[in-house]
Design a protein around this motif. Sequence first.
Motif, PDB file in Angstrom:
ATOM      1  N   UNK A  19      -7.522   2.668  -3.273  1.00  0.00           N
ATOM      2  CA  UNK A  19      -7.798   1.760  -2.162  1.00  0.00           C
ATOM      3  C   UNK A  19      -9.214   1.997  -1.637  1.00  0.00           C
ATOM      4  N   UNK A  20     -10.182   1.574  -2.435  1.00  0.00           N
ATOM      5  CA  UNK A  20     -11.582   1.666  -2.029  1.00  0.00           C
ATOM      6  C   UNK A  20     -12.362   0.573  -2.738  1.00  0.00           C
ATOM      7  N   UNK A  21     -13.589   0.386  -2.306  1.00  0.00           N
ATOM      8  CA  UNK A  21     -14.375  -0.748  -2.779  1.00  0.00           C
ATOM      9  C   UNK A  21     -15.146  -0.465  -4.061  1.00  0.00           C
ATOM     10  N   UNK A  22     -15.102   0.752  -4.576  1.00  0.00           N
ATOM     11  CA  UNK A  22     -15.870   1.107  -5.768  1.00  0.00           C
ATOM     12  C   UNK A  22     -15.421   0.311  -6.991  1.00  0.00           C
ATOM     13  N   UNK A  23     -16.362   0.045  -7.897  1.00  0.00           N
ATOM     14  CA  UNK A  23     -16.020  -0.523  -9.196  1.00  0.00           C
ATOM     15  C   UNK A  23     -15.586   0.610 -10.118  1.00  0.00           C
ATOM     16  N   UNK A  44      -3.405   1.389  -3.864  1.00  0.00           N
ATOM     17  CA  UNK A  44      -2.958   0.027  -3.555  1.00  0.00           C
ATOM     18  C   UNK A  44      -2.186  -0.544  -4.742  1.00  0.00           C
ATOM     19  N   UNK A  45      -1.029  -1.131  -4.453  1.00  0.00           N
ATOM     20  CA  UNK A  45      -0.204  -1.749  -5.486  1.00  0.00           C
ATOM     21  C   UNK A  45      -0.119  -3.240  -5.218  1.00  0.00           C
ATOM     22  N   UNK A  46      -0.478  -4.047  -6.224  1.00  0.00           N
ATOM     23  CA  UNK A  46      -0.406  -5.500  -6.119  1.00  0.00           C
ATOM     24  C   UNK A  46       0.534  -6.024  -7.193  1.00  0.00           C
ATOM     25  N   UNK A  99      -8.737   5.443 -11.757  1.00  0.00           N
ATOM     26  CA  UNK A  99      -8.618   4.319 -12.684  1.00  0.00           C
ATOM     27  C   UNK A  99      -7.841   3.172 -12.038  1.00  0.00           C
ATOM     28  N   UNK A 100      -8.143   1.965 -12.481  1.00  0.00           N
ATOM     29  CA  UNK A 100      -7.329   0.809 -12.127  1.00  0.00           C
ATOM     30  C   UNK A 100      -6.373   0.566 -13.294  1.00  0.00           C
ATOM     31  N   UNK A 101      -5.083   0.562 -13.019  1.00  0.00           N
ATOM     32  CA  UNK A 101      -4.079   0.350 -14.067  1.00  0.00           C
ATOM     33  C   UNK A 101      -3.521  -1.063 -13.938  1.00  0.00           C
ATOM     34  N   UNK A 102      -3.609  -1.817 -15.018  1.00  0.00           N
ATOM     35  CA  UNK A 102      -3.128  -3.202 -15.045  1.00  0.00           C
ATOM     36  C   UNK A 102      -1.994  -3.285 -16.068  1.00  0.00           C
ATOM     37  N   UNK A 147       0.840  -1.191   0.000  1.00  0.00           N
ATOM     38  CA  UNK A 147       0.000   0.000   0.000  1.00  0.00           C
ATOM     39  C   UNK A 147       0.871   1.236   0.000  1.00  0.00           C
ATOM     40  N   UNK A 148       0.609   2.125  -0.946  1.00  0.00           N
ATOM     41  CA  UNK A 148       1.366   3.360  -1.059  1.00  0.00           C
ATOM     42  C   UNK A 148       0.426   4.527  -0.820  1.00  0.00           C
ATOM     43  N   UNK A 149       0.820   5.418   0.053  1.00  0.00           N
ATOM     44  CA  UNK A 149       0.020   6.620   0.263  1.00  0.00           C
ATOM     45  C   UNK A 149       0.720   7.789  -0.405  1.00  0.00           C
ATOM     46  N   UNK A 150       0.014   8.454  -1.284  1.00  0.00           N
ATOM     47  CA  UNK A 150       0.557   9.585  -2.016  1.00  0.00           C
ATOM     48  C   UNK A 150      -0.250  10.816  -1.643  1.00  0.00           C
TER      49      UNK A 150
END
Length: 244
Positions: free
Chosen positions: A80-84, A57-59, A116-119, A27-30
Motif C-alpha cells: 500500500x504505497x505509491x512506488x512503482x 492492499x487487496x483488490x 512485489x505486486x501479485x496479479x 486493505x489488510x494489515x499484516x
Amino acid sequence: RDQPRSRGLGDVYKRQHKIFDQPIELECRVEWGPPEVRTNKFGMEKNNSNNKRISVKFESDIPLMLRDGTITYVDIFRPDKEDKLPALLYRTPYDKSSSHARTYSLDAIKAAMHGYVVVIQDVRGRYSSGGEFYPFVNEMLDGYDSIEWVVSQPWCDGKVGMYGSSYSGATQWLAAKTNPPGLTAIAPGVTGSNYHDGWAWKGGAFQYAFNLWWTIGPLVTDNWESLSNLSLIHISEPTRPRLI
C-alpha cells in the motif's frame, strides 16, 4: 513468532467474495514481528529491527480486457504505497480466488510484503472470466495481452515475472513464445514443453485416463457453478477440431 501473522485473512477473502458482487478494495494489515519488547537471556532488550507494520492492499475482481474484447478478471495483492514495483503474474484455470491460487506456488501476501505486486488471473472462460475456454488454444495471445495490461498499470515498474505449475506453467511457456515486452522471467513447474510426448500424449498415444479425469474433474466438476450458468453453445465445424 518472527513470521508474518496473517491468520484469518483467508476467511476474510472468502466472505467478501460471496457477499459482494461489485469489485471492492480490501486493505489488510499484516504485522511483521510481535509488538511487545523482547529481551535476551541476560535481560537486555533485543534489537527488533523487524518490528514494523506493513500494509498490503487487496483488490478483487479487477477487469482485464483482452484484444478481442473478452473481459477476464484478476485479484491484486500489492504494498500500500505509491512506488512503482515489479509484478508477478499467475494465470490459472482453477479459480483465482481459491486458497490454492493464493498460497500454493507463492504466498501472495508475503510476496507483497517483500515489495512485489501479485496479479492472479482467471484465464479466458474460467470461473469469473468471460469467453470460452479451449485448453492451451488462446494462452499465447491472452498471455501477451495480460502482461501488456500489467505493464501499463500505474503501480508496475515495467517488469513482469510469471510463476505457477501444471497448466499455469504452460501459460508461461506459451506467453513467452510471443516475446512480450516487460516479461523478464518465468518460473514454470510440473509442466511440459511438448504436450504430444509426456503429458496429454505419450509416445504418440493419447492418454485417455488422464484426459478423462482432467476434463470431468478440474475442468468441469470444480467449475460447475459457472458452467451451469452458461447457455448451450453451438459448436461449429471449424471449431470442432480445436476441441480434439
